[in-house]
Design an enzyme around this catalytic site. Structure first.
Site, PDB file in Angstrom:
ATOM      1  N   PHE A 151      -0.779 -11.156 -42.852  1.00 12.31           N
ATOM      2  CA  PHE A 151       0.380 -11.005 -43.694  1.00 12.31           C
ATOM      3  C   PHE A 151       1.403 -11.899 -43.579  1.00 12.31           C
ATOM      4  O   PHE A 151       1.450 -12.510 -42.443  1.00 12.31           O
ATOM      5  CB  PHE A 151       0.812  -9.591 -43.337  1.00 12.31           C
ATOM      6  N   ARG A 193      -4.707  -2.000 -55.086  1.00 17.40           N
ATOM      7  CA  ARG A 193      -5.294  -1.883 -53.763  1.00 17.40           C
ATOM      8  C   ARG A 193      -5.081  -0.560 -53.838  1.00 17.40           C
ATOM      9  O   ARG A 193      -3.955   0.278 -54.124  1.00 17.40           O
ATOM     10  CB  ARG A 193      -4.054  -2.468 -52.667  1.00 17.40           C
ATOM     11  N   ASP A 221      -2.264  -7.697 -34.860  1.00 23.11           N
ATOM     12  CA  ASP A 221      -1.446  -6.900 -35.649  1.00 23.11           C
ATOM     13  C   ASP A 221      -2.127  -5.554 -36.293  1.00 23.11           C
ATOM     14  O   ASP A 221      -3.269  -5.698 -36.917  1.00 23.11           O
ATOM     15  CB  ASP A 221      -0.830  -7.694 -36.612  1.00 23.11           C
ATOM     16  N   TYR A 248       5.044   3.245 -40.622  1.00 26.77           N
ATOM     17  CA  TYR A 248       5.383   3.990 -41.843  1.00 26.77           C
ATOM     18  C   TYR A 248       4.232   4.039 -42.733  1.00 26.77           C
ATOM     19  O   TYR A 248       4.226   4.622 -43.901  1.00 26.77           O
ATOM     20  CB  TYR A 248       6.544   3.183 -42.399  1.00 26.77           C
ATOM     21  N   LYS A 249       3.001   3.282 -42.387  1.00 27.09           N
ATOM     22  CA  LYS A 249       1.899   3.427 -43.275  1.00 27.09           C
ATOM     23  C   LYS A 249       0.853   4.839 -42.922  1.00 27.09           C
ATOM     24  O   LYS A 249       1.306   5.985 -43.102  1.00 27.09           O
ATOM     25  CB  LYS A 249       0.983   2.171 -42.966  1.00 27.09           C
TER      26      LYS A 249
END
Length: 398
Positions: free
Chosen positions: A114, A357, A185, A210-211
Protein backbone atom coordinates in the site's frame (compact mmCIF):
# COMPACT_ATOMS: atom_id res chain seq x y z
CA UNK A 1 -20.02 -25.83 17.10
CA UNK A 2 -19.95 -24.17 13.66
CA UNK A 3 -20.44 -20.45 13.19
CA UNK A 4 -23.99 -19.32 12.39
CA UNK A 5 -23.37 -16.75 9.67
CA UNK A 6 -27.09 -16.12 9.19
CA UNK A 7 -27.13 -14.98 12.82
CA UNK A 8 -24.08 -12.74 12.43
CA UNK A 9 -25.60 -11.11 9.34
CA UNK A 10 -28.57 -10.00 11.44
CA UNK A 11 -26.18 -8.12 13.74
CA UNK A 12 -25.20 -5.61 11.03
CA UNK A 13 -27.08 -2.55 9.80
CA UNK A 14 -27.24 -3.04 6.05
CA UNK A 15 -29.40 -0.84 3.81
CA UNK A 16 -32.35 -2.64 2.24
CA UNK A 17 -31.58 -3.84 -1.27
CA UNK A 18 -27.81 -3.33 -1.05
CA UNK A 19 -25.16 -6.01 -1.58
CA UNK A 20 -22.12 -4.73 0.28
CA UNK A 21 -18.90 -6.13 -1.17
CA UNK A 22 -16.68 -3.39 0.25
CA UNK A 23 -16.23 -4.54 3.84
CA UNK A 24 -12.56 -4.94 2.95
CA UNK A 25 -12.39 -1.13 2.73
CA UNK A 26 -14.94 0.03 5.32
CA UNK A 27 -16.86 -2.48 7.39
CA UNK A 28 -20.57 -1.84 7.94
CA UNK A 29 -22.10 -0.69 11.21
CA UNK A 30 -22.72 -3.26 13.91
CA UNK A 31 -26.21 -2.56 15.24
CA UNK A 32 -25.12 -2.35 18.86
CA UNK A 33 -22.33 0.15 18.17
CA UNK A 34 -24.54 3.26 18.21
CA UNK A 35 -25.94 2.41 21.63
CA UNK A 36 -22.48 1.54 22.92
CA UNK A 37 -21.05 4.88 21.79
CA UNK A 38 -24.13 6.73 23.10
CA UNK A 39 -23.57 5.12 26.50
CA UNK A 40 -19.99 6.35 26.55
CA UNK A 41 -21.09 9.83 25.52
CA UNK A 42 -24.05 10.19 27.86
CA UNK A 43 -23.33 8.04 30.91
CA UNK A 44 -19.54 8.16 30.96
CA UNK A 45 -18.39 11.42 29.37
CA UNK A 46 -21.67 13.14 30.27
CA UNK A 47 -22.01 12.00 33.89
CA UNK A 48 -18.48 11.11 34.91
CA UNK A 49 -16.65 13.90 33.10
CA UNK A 50 -12.89 13.62 33.60
CA UNK A 51 -13.29 10.92 36.25
CA UNK A 52 -14.20 8.60 33.37
CA UNK A 53 -10.51 8.01 32.76
CA UNK A 54 -10.44 6.03 35.99
CA UNK A 55 -14.05 5.08 36.73
CA UNK A 56 -14.96 4.02 33.19
CA UNK A 57 -11.59 2.46 32.41
CA UNK A 58 -10.73 4.74 29.51
CA UNK A 59 -7.02 4.74 30.30
CA UNK A 60 -6.82 0.95 30.16
CA UNK A 61 -8.97 0.67 27.05
CA UNK A 62 -6.12 0.44 24.48
CA UNK A 63 -4.61 -2.60 26.17
CA UNK A 64 -7.94 -4.23 26.94
CA UNK A 65 -9.12 -3.94 23.35
CA UNK A 66 -5.66 -4.89 22.12
CA UNK A 67 -5.99 -8.24 23.88
CA UNK A 68 -9.25 -8.87 22.01
CA UNK A 69 -7.53 -8.11 18.71
CA UNK A 70 -4.64 -10.38 19.73
CA UNK A 71 -6.96 -13.38 19.74
CA UNK A 72 -7.80 -12.75 16.09
CA UNK A 73 -4.19 -12.45 14.90
CA UNK A 74 -2.49 -15.26 16.81
CA UNK A 75 -0.76 -13.03 19.34
CA UNK A 76 -0.18 -13.49 23.06
CA UNK A 77 -2.12 -11.39 25.56
CA UNK A 78 -0.24 -8.22 26.40
CA UNK A 79 1.46 -7.96 23.00
CA UNK A 80 -1.02 -5.70 21.16
CA UNK A 81 -2.07 -2.13 21.94
CA UNK A 82 -4.52 0.23 20.22
CA UNK A 83 -4.29 3.85 19.19
CA UNK A 84 -3.41 6.38 16.53
CA UNK A 85 -3.55 5.59 12.80
CA UNK A 86 -2.07 2.77 10.78
CA UNK A 87 0.52 5.05 9.18
CA UNK A 88 1.76 6.09 12.63
CA UNK A 89 1.97 2.47 13.72
CA UNK A 90 3.93 1.60 10.55
CA UNK A 91 6.37 4.39 11.38
CA UNK A 92 6.73 3.20 14.99
CA UNK A 93 7.35 -0.42 14.09
CA UNK A 94 9.74 0.39 11.28
CA UNK A 95 11.79 2.87 13.31
CA UNK A 96 12.08 0.45 16.23
CA UNK A 97 13.16 -2.37 13.93
CA UNK A 98 15.83 -0.21 12.29
CA UNK A 99 17.27 0.78 15.65
CA UNK A 100 17.47 -2.90 16.58
CA UNK A 101 19.51 -3.57 13.39
CA UNK A 102 22.22 -0.88 13.63
CA UNK A 103 24.55 -2.38 11.05
CA UNK A 104 21.99 -2.73 8.25
CA UNK A 105 20.76 0.04 5.98
CA UNK A 106 18.03 -1.44 3.72
CA UNK A 107 14.27 -1.53 4.21
CA UNK A 108 12.81 -4.13 1.84
CA UNK A 109 9.25 -3.88 0.59
CA UNK A 110 7.37 -4.75 -2.59
CA UNK A 111 5.71 -2.82 -5.37
CA UNK A 112 2.32 -4.22 -4.40
CA UNK A 113 2.49 -2.66 -0.95
CA UNK A 114 0.00 0.00 0.00
CA UNK A 115 1.53 3.36 -0.99
CA UNK A 116 1.08 4.86 2.47
CA UNK A 117 3.43 2.26 3.94
CA UNK A 118 6.02 3.14 1.32
CA UNK A 119 5.53 6.86 1.96
CA UNK A 120 6.17 6.35 5.68
CA UNK A 121 9.30 4.36 4.93
CA UNK A 122 10.56 7.02 2.53
CA UNK A 123 9.90 9.74 5.08
CA UNK A 124 11.71 7.84 7.80
CA UNK A 125 14.72 7.37 5.52
CA UNK A 126 14.81 11.13 4.90
CA UNK A 127 14.50 11.87 8.61
CA UNK A 128 17.47 9.61 9.26
CA UNK A 129 19.61 11.68 6.92
CA UNK A 130 19.51 9.46 3.89
CA UNK A 131 21.58 6.76 5.56
CA UNK A 132 18.86 4.20 4.86
CA UNK A 133 17.38 3.01 1.58
CA UNK A 134 13.92 1.74 0.75
CA UNK A 135 14.21 -1.08 -1.78
CA UNK A 136 11.10 -2.37 -3.55
CA UNK A 137 10.84 -5.48 -5.68
CA UNK A 138 7.96 -7.29 -7.36
CA UNK A 139 5.84 -9.23 -4.85
CA UNK A 140 7.02 -12.52 -6.33
CA UNK A 141 10.66 -11.53 -5.76
CA UNK A 142 10.53 -10.71 -2.05
CA UNK A 143 11.97 -14.02 -0.85
CA UNK A 144 14.97 -13.91 -3.18
CA UNK A 145 15.64 -10.24 -2.36
CA UNK A 146 16.11 -10.83 1.37
CA UNK A 147 19.87 -10.87 1.92
CA UNK A 148 22.40 -9.78 4.53
CA UNK A 149 22.02 -6.09 3.62
CA UNK A 150 18.36 -5.99 4.71
CA UNK A 151 17.59 -4.57 8.13
CA UNK A 152 13.83 -5.06 8.03
CA UNK A 153 11.13 -6.24 5.67
CA UNK A 154 7.97 -4.14 5.45
CA UNK A 155 5.30 -6.29 3.82
CA UNK A 156 1.52 -6.07 3.68
CA UNK A 157 0.39 -9.67 3.90
CA UNK A 158 -2.43 -9.23 1.36
CA UNK A 159 -2.02 -7.01 -1.69
CA UNK A 160 -4.68 -4.30 -1.49
CA UNK A 161 -5.28 -4.39 -5.24
CA UNK A 162 -5.10 -8.01 -6.34
CA UNK A 163 -5.73 -9.87 -3.08
CA UNK A 164 -2.50 -11.84 -3.52
CA UNK A 165 -1.32 -13.21 -0.17
CA UNK A 166 2.29 -13.48 0.93
CA UNK A 167 3.45 -16.48 2.94
CA UNK A 168 4.15 -14.86 6.30
CA UNK A 169 5.85 -17.87 7.86
CA UNK A 170 8.22 -18.47 4.93
CA UNK A 171 9.18 -14.82 4.50
CA UNK A 172 9.74 -14.36 8.23
CA UNK A 173 11.88 -17.49 8.36
CA UNK A 174 13.98 -16.29 5.45
CA UNK A 175 14.38 -12.84 7.01
CA UNK A 176 15.54 -14.31 10.30
CA UNK A 177 17.99 -16.61 8.52
CA UNK A 178 19.49 -13.50 6.91
CA UNK A 179 19.56 -11.61 10.22
CA UNK A 180 16.69 -9.25 9.35
CA UNK A 181 13.55 -8.31 11.28
CA UNK A 182 9.99 -8.28 9.93
CA UNK A 183 7.15 -5.77 10.05
CA UNK A 184 3.81 -7.11 8.79
CA UNK A 185 0.89 -4.91 7.78
CA UNK A 186 -2.33 -6.79 8.53
CA UNK A 187 -4.75 -4.21 7.13
CA UNK A 188 -6.29 -6.84 4.82
CA UNK A 189 -5.65 -9.82 7.10
CA UNK A 190 -7.07 -9.10 10.56
CA UNK A 191 -10.64 -10.33 10.50
CA UNK A 192 -10.27 -11.73 6.99
CA UNK A 193 -8.75 -15.11 7.86
CA UNK A 194 -6.78 -16.76 10.68
CA UNK A 195 -3.43 -15.06 11.32
CA UNK A 196 -0.70 -16.68 13.43
CA UNK A 197 1.86 -14.03 14.36
CA UNK A 198 3.33 -16.11 17.17
CA UNK A 199 3.55 -19.25 15.05
CA UNK A 200 5.21 -17.36 12.21
CA UNK A 201 7.61 -15.72 14.70
CA UNK A 202 6.84 -12.26 13.32
CA UNK A 203 8.72 -9.42 15.04
CA UNK A 204 6.27 -6.54 14.54
CA UNK A 205 2.81 -6.21 13.06
CA UNK A 206 0.39 -3.36 12.55
CA UNK A 207 -3.14 -3.08 11.26
CA UNK A 208 -6.29 -1.03 11.03
CA UNK A 209 -9.74 -1.87 12.40
CA UNK A 210 -12.17 -0.04 10.13
CA UNK A 211 -12.11 -2.73 7.42
CA UNK A 212 -12.94 -6.30 8.41
CA UNK A 213 -13.16 -5.41 12.13
CA UNK A 214 -15.91 -2.82 11.63
CA UNK A 215 -14.79 -0.03 13.99
CA UNK A 216 -16.08 2.70 11.67
CA UNK A 217 -14.42 5.41 9.55
CA UNK A 218 -11.20 6.57 11.15
CA UNK A 219 -11.15 3.64 13.57
CA UNK A 220 -7.95 3.17 15.59
CA UNK A 221 -4.99 1.09 14.50
CA UNK A 222 -3.08 -1.54 16.46
CA UNK A 223 0.54 -2.52 16.86
CA UNK A 224 2.02 -5.86 17.86
CA UNK A 225 5.50 -6.36 19.27
CA UNK A 226 6.75 -9.91 19.75
CA UNK A 227 7.21 -10.65 23.47
CA UNK A 228 10.96 -11.19 23.07
CA UNK A 229 11.31 -7.60 21.79
CA UNK A 230 8.84 -5.95 24.13
CA UNK A 231 11.40 -4.59 26.60
CA UNK A 232 14.07 -3.69 24.05
CA UNK A 233 12.16 -2.06 21.19
CA UNK A 234 12.37 1.69 21.69
CA UNK A 235 9.54 3.84 20.33
CA UNK A 236 10.69 6.58 17.97
CA UNK A 237 7.49 8.48 18.78
CA UNK A 238 8.01 8.98 22.49
CA UNK A 239 4.46 9.91 23.37
CA UNK A 240 3.22 10.93 26.79
CA UNK A 241 1.10 7.82 27.24
CA UNK A 242 4.00 5.59 26.27
CA UNK A 243 5.96 6.92 29.25
CA UNK A 244 6.63 4.66 32.19
CA UNK A 245 4.74 7.03 34.50
CA UNK A 246 2.71 9.58 32.47
CA UNK A 247 1.33 11.36 35.50
CA UNK A 248 4.72 11.84 37.12
CA UNK A 249 5.19 14.50 34.42
CA UNK A 250 8.92 13.87 34.17
CA UNK A 251 10.77 16.12 31.75
CA UNK A 252 12.73 13.14 30.36
CA UNK A 253 11.18 10.17 28.58
CA UNK A 254 11.35 6.68 30.04
CA UNK A 255 9.65 3.95 27.99
CA UNK A 256 6.76 2.14 29.59
CA UNK A 257 6.76 -1.58 30.26
CA UNK A 258 6.34 -3.88 27.28
CA UNK A 259 3.70 -3.02 24.70
CA UNK A 260 2.58 0.02 26.72
CA UNK A 261 5.60 1.93 25.39
CA UNK A 262 4.03 1.85 21.92
CA UNK A 263 1.19 4.09 23.03
CA UNK A 264 1.53 7.65 21.75
CA UNK A 265 -1.42 10.00 22.12
CA UNK A 266 -4.71 10.10 23.98
CA UNK A 267 -6.80 7.03 23.09
CA UNK A 268 -9.85 7.59 20.85
CA UNK A 269 -12.37 6.53 23.47
CA UNK A 270 -15.51 6.86 21.34
CA UNK A 271 -14.04 4.97 18.40
CA UNK A 272 -12.72 2.25 20.68
CA UNK A 273 -16.22 1.86 22.11
CA UNK A 274 -17.56 1.24 18.59
CA UNK A 275 -14.79 -1.30 18.04
CA UNK A 276 -15.63 -3.08 21.28
CA UNK A 277 -19.23 -3.48 20.11
CA UNK A 278 -17.97 -4.93 16.83
CA UNK A 279 -15.63 -7.32 18.59
CA UNK A 280 -18.61 -8.76 20.48
CA UNK A 281 -19.69 -10.21 17.13
CA UNK A 282 -16.29 -11.84 16.72
CA UNK A 283 -16.79 -13.69 20.00
CA UNK A 284 -19.32 -15.81 18.08
CA UNK A 285 -17.03 -16.57 15.14
CA UNK A 286 -14.65 -19.45 14.48
CA UNK A 287 -11.92 -18.09 12.20
CA UNK A 288 -11.55 -21.39 10.37
CA UNK A 289 -15.27 -21.35 9.56
CA UNK A 290 -14.86 -17.75 8.40
CA UNK A 291 -12.02 -18.67 6.06
CA UNK A 292 -13.81 -21.67 4.60
CA UNK A 293 -16.95 -19.70 3.80
CA UNK A 294 -15.02 -16.73 2.45
CA UNK A 295 -13.26 -18.99 -0.05
CA UNK A 296 -16.54 -20.63 -1.08
CA UNK A 297 -18.10 -17.21 -1.74
CA UNK A 298 -15.05 -16.07 -3.68
CA UNK A 299 -15.05 -19.21 -5.81
CA UNK A 300 -18.76 -18.76 -6.50
CA UNK A 301 -18.15 -15.18 -7.63
CA UNK A 302 -15.15 -16.02 -9.82
CA UNK A 303 -16.97 -18.90 -11.50
CA UNK A 304 -20.06 -16.77 -12.10
CA UNK A 305 -18.17 -13.81 -13.54
CA UNK A 306 -15.88 -15.88 -15.77
CA UNK A 307 -18.76 -17.94 -17.15
CA UNK A 308 -20.83 -14.90 -18.08
CA UNK A 309 -18.50 -11.92 -18.53
CA UNK A 310 -15.48 -12.73 -20.73
CA UNK A 311 -14.42 -9.07 -20.88
CA UNK A 312 -13.13 -9.06 -17.29
CA UNK A 313 -9.69 -10.49 -16.45
CA UNK A 314 -9.10 -12.09 -13.06
CA UNK A 315 -6.30 -10.33 -11.14
CA UNK A 316 -6.57 -12.43 -7.99
CA UNK A 317 -4.64 -15.72 -7.62
CA UNK A 318 -6.71 -18.85 -8.13
CA UNK A 319 -4.84 -20.71 -5.41
CA UNK A 320 -6.60 -20.54 -2.05
CA UNK A 321 -3.24 -20.46 -0.30
CA UNK A 322 -2.23 -17.32 -2.18
CA UNK A 323 -5.50 -15.44 -1.79
CA UNK A 324 -6.83 -13.11 0.89
CA UNK A 325 -10.54 -12.36 1.28
CA UNK A 326 -11.15 -10.29 -1.83
CA UNK A 327 -11.48 -10.85 -5.56
CA UNK A 328 -10.27 -8.36 -8.16
CA UNK A 329 -10.93 -8.16 -11.86
CA UNK A 330 -9.26 -5.91 -14.41
CA UNK A 331 -10.96 -3.81 -17.07
CA UNK A 332 -9.80 -0.64 -18.80
CA UNK A 333 -13.10 1.03 -17.83
CA UNK A 334 -13.12 -0.38 -14.32
CA UNK A 335 -13.99 2.91 -12.66
CA UNK A 336 -17.13 3.51 -14.72
CA UNK A 337 -18.24 -0.10 -14.36
CA UNK A 338 -17.92 0.12 -10.59
CA UNK A 339 -19.90 3.36 -10.43
CA UNK A 340 -22.67 1.72 -12.43
CA UNK A 341 -22.61 -1.27 -10.08
CA UNK A 342 -22.89 0.99 -7.05
CA UNK A 343 -25.83 2.79 -8.64
CA UNK A 344 -27.49 -0.63 -9.00
CA UNK A 345 -27.00 -1.40 -5.29
CA UNK A 346 -23.90 -3.62 -5.49
CA UNK A 347 -21.11 -1.80 -3.70
CA UNK A 348 -17.47 -2.64 -4.33
CA UNK A 349 -14.65 -0.23 -5.09
CA UNK A 350 -12.05 0.68 -7.69
CA UNK A 351 -8.29 0.81 -7.45
CA UNK A 352 -6.19 2.50 -10.10
CA UNK A 353 -5.40 1.89 -12.80
CA UNK A 354 -7.98 -0.77 -13.72
CA UNK A 355 -9.03 -2.88 -10.72
CA UNK A 356 -12.62 -3.66 -9.74
CA UNK A 357 -12.31 -4.89 -6.17
CA UNK A 358 -14.83 -6.99 -4.23
CA UNK A 359 -14.53 -8.02 -0.57
CA UNK A 360 -16.06 -11.25 0.74
CA UNK A 361 -16.91 -11.00 4.42
CA UNK A 362 -19.05 -13.97 5.52
CA UNK A 363 -20.23 -12.18 8.65
CA UNK A 364 -22.77 -10.39 6.45
CA UNK A 365 -22.38 -11.71 2.87
CA UNK A 366 -24.02 -14.94 1.71
CA UNK A 367 -24.55 -16.96 -1.47
CA UNK A 368 -27.66 -15.02 -2.49
CA UNK A 369 -25.70 -11.76 -2.29
CA UNK A 370 -22.99 -13.20 -4.54
CA UNK A 371 -25.53 -14.43 -7.08
CA UNK A 372 -27.15 -11.00 -7.22
CA UNK A 373 -23.75 -9.32 -7.63
CA UNK A 374 -22.87 -11.59 -10.56
CA UNK A 375 -26.25 -11.03 -12.22
CA UNK A 376 -26.02 -7.26 -11.83
CA UNK A 377 -22.48 -7.11 -13.17
CA UNK A 378 -23.42 -9.32 -16.13
CA UNK A 379 -26.39 -7.08 -16.96
CA UNK A 380 -24.22 -3.96 -16.84
CA UNK A 381 -21.64 -5.51 -19.14
CA UNK A 382 -24.20 -7.02 -21.53
CA UNK A 383 -26.03 -3.74 -22.04
CA UNK A 384 -23.02 -1.43 -21.74
CA UNK A 385 -24.86 0.88 -19.33
CA UNK A 386 -21.56 1.82 -17.70
CA UNK A 387 -20.64 3.83 -20.80
CA UNK A 388 -22.34 7.01 -19.61
CA UNK A 389 -20.78 10.34 -18.60
CA UNK A 390 -22.15 10.24 -15.05
CA UNK A 391 -20.28 6.99 -14.36
CA UNK A 392 -16.96 8.33 -15.67
CA UNK A 393 -16.75 11.42 -13.50
CA UNK A 394 -14.13 10.71 -10.85
CA UNK A 395 -15.02 11.37 -7.21
CA UNK A 396 -12.41 12.15 -4.53
CA UNK A 397 -12.74 8.65 -3.06
CA UNK A 398 -12.76 5.73 -5.50
Amino acid sequence: MSTDFAATKRLFQLPEGVVYLDGNSLGPLVKTAAARVAKVIEREWGDLLITGWNKAGWMDQPGRVGDRIARLIGAAPGSVVMGDTLSIKVYQALASALEMSPDRRVILSDTGNFPSDLYMAEGLCRTLGGRYTLKTVAPEEVMSAIDTTVAVTLITEVDYRTGRRHDMADITKRAHEMGALTVWDLAHSAGAFPVDLAGAKADFAVGCTYKYLNSGPGGPAFIYVAPQHAETARPALSGWLGHEAPFAFDLAYRPGAGIERMRVGTPPVLQLAALEAALDVWDQVDLNDLRAKSLRLQDQFIKGVESRIPGLALATPRSHLMRGSQVSFRHAEGYAIMQNLIAEGVIGDFRAPDILRFGFTPLFIDEDDVARAVNTLAKIMDYGTWDRPEFKKRAKVT
